[in-house]
Write an enzyme that holds these catalytic residues in place. Structure first.
Site, PDB file in Angstrom:
ATOM      1  N   ASP A  49       1.124  -1.307   0.276  1.00 26.08           N
ATOM      2  CA  ASP A  49       0.246  -0.199   0.261  1.00 26.08           C
ATOM      3  C   ASP A  49       1.218   1.594  -0.030  1.00 26.08           C
ATOM      4  OD1 ASP A  49      -1.542   2.027   0.006  1.00 26.08           O
ATOM      5  OD2 ASP A  49      -2.571   0.434   2.245  1.00 26.08           O
ATOM      6  N   VAL A  50       0.754   2.127  -0.969  1.00 27.14           N
ATOM      7  CA  VAL A  50       1.932   2.800  -0.822  1.00 27.14           C
ATOM      8  C   VAL A  50       1.750   4.518  -0.175  1.00 27.14           C
ATOM      9  CG1 VAL A  50       2.889   2.042  -3.706  1.00 27.14           C
ATOM     10  CG2 VAL A  50       0.555   4.199  -3.209  1.00 27.14           C
TER      11      VAL A  50
ATOM     12  N   TYR B 183      -8.461  13.981  -7.503  1.00 28.71           N
ATOM     13  CA  TYR B 183      -7.903  12.941  -8.064  1.00 28.71           C
ATOM     14  C   TYR B 183      -6.916  14.287  -8.926  1.00 28.71           C
ATOM     15  CZ  TYR B 183      -6.649  10.449 -12.709  1.00 28.71           C
ATOM     16  OH  TYR B 183      -5.820   9.882 -13.526  1.00 28.71           O
TER      17      TYR B 183
ATOM     18  N   LYS C 215      -3.123  15.036  -9.405  1.00 28.44           N
ATOM     19  CA  LYS C 215      -2.244  14.662 -10.167  1.00 28.44           C
ATOM     20  C   LYS C 215      -1.098  16.457 -10.673  1.00 28.44           C
ATOM     21  CE  LYS C 215      -2.508  10.581 -11.887  1.00 28.44           C
ATOM     22  NZ  LYS C 215      -1.963   9.868 -11.960  1.00 28.44           N
TER      23      LYS C 215
ATOM     24  N   THR D 238      -8.090   6.052 -21.534  1.00 31.16           N
ATOM     25  CA  THR D 238      -7.458   3.909 -21.949  1.00 31.16           C
ATOM     26  C   THR D 238      -8.257   3.017 -21.357  1.00 31.16           C
ATOM     27  OG1 THR D 238      -5.104   5.311 -21.318  1.00 31.16           O
ATOM     28  CG2 THR D 238      -5.583   3.543 -21.525  1.00 31.16           C
TER      29      THR D 238
END
Length: 277
Positions: A62-63, A164, A168, A197
């Protein structure tokens, strides 16, 4: 074999862009460390790489937890003895209740996204960079490559994805700062900006191929393999003089003033007949 015997750590490597990069890097000769919280999918990626003759390990990570990131890089050093490439790919995108209007965005969701997408990238980049610097100073490496997976939302905005996009935007700034601070050791830091994507947990970004034809000049969603090609370039010697950039891989979506769906009709067959008869 552009990455022969290089050791690459890929966070979020169990699926999507991360898995695409892992498989491509293995074909290019790299040894892979897959970091993810999804044990089943990560082990499948590792098994596929080993079955194809490559080398790979899975480290549950878990980063957002510093201790787990420390363990990730300790295990990498224990097994492979070095790290040459880091891809910071782990992130949260569409998960309830993150994709909501800003007025509905909770403190909990905001912090969770920042913890994983931005803090996690910092923790991993910090550990990787320190290892890479020591390798350069000890004469066992001539540099390294850190690749952050960003988003067009870092400079513009999606609707209903404030946390989000904020994470970023931080990734973009982190990339620039790392590129400058790590340049004396020839450690290059770059960002890939994926477009729409198609991955396992998302329907091609703007919800499928039909939408892609209306919004993307090349007429299709991107694939993990498209992103892996860009990552291979940035990780390889071909990009030895490239650092601090944002490499946009989006089928032309970013460059247009209006999308094909609202612009003048584009009929390539009619144009071909007019030009070539």
């Amino acid at each position: 074999m552009k990455l022969i015997n290089k050791v690459a750590v890929i966070t979020g490597g169990a699926q999507g862009i991360g898995a695409g990069c892992a498989r491509r890097f293995a074909r290019e000769g790299a040894h892979l460390v897959i970091a993810d919280i999804n044990r089943e999918k990560a082990q499948k990626v590792v098994a596929d790489i080993i079955a194809a003759g490559g080398q790979a390990i899975f480290v549950p990570t878990d980063v957002a937890v510093q201790a787990e990131v420390d363990r990730l890089f300790s295990k990498t050093l224990e097994v492979f003895g070095r790290v040459d490439i880091l891809i910071n790919n782990a992130a949260l995108v569409h998960y309830p209740p993150a994709n909501v209007n800003f007025l509905e965005l909770s403190d909990e969701v905001w912090l969770k996204n920042i913890d994983i997408s931005l803090n996690g990238a910092f923790y991993c980049a910090s550990r990787a960079a320190r290892m890479m610097v020591r390798q350069v100073e000890n004469g066992v490496a001539d540099g390294g490559s850190i690749i952050n997976i960003g988003s067009g939302g870092g400079t513009r905005s999606h609707r209903h994805l404030a946390s989000y996009d904020a994470s970023k935007g931080g990734i973009a700034a982190l990339t620039r700062s790392c590129a400058l601070d790590l340049a004396p050791w020839n450690i290059r830091t770059n960002t890939i900006i994926p477009g729409n994507t198609a991955v396992e947990n998302l329907m091609g970004g703007a919800f499928g191929g039909d939408a892609a034809k209306k919004t993307i000049p090349l007429g299709r969603p991107g694939t993990p393999e498209d992103m892996a090609g860009a990552a291979t370039y940035l990780a390889s010697e071909d990009a030895n003089y490239v650092t601090g950039i944002e490499l946009v891989v989006d089928g032309g979506m970013d460059i247009q003033l209006r999308s094909p769906g609202v612009d003048r009709s584009i009929d390539k067959e009619e144009i071909f007949k007019r030009v070539f008869g």
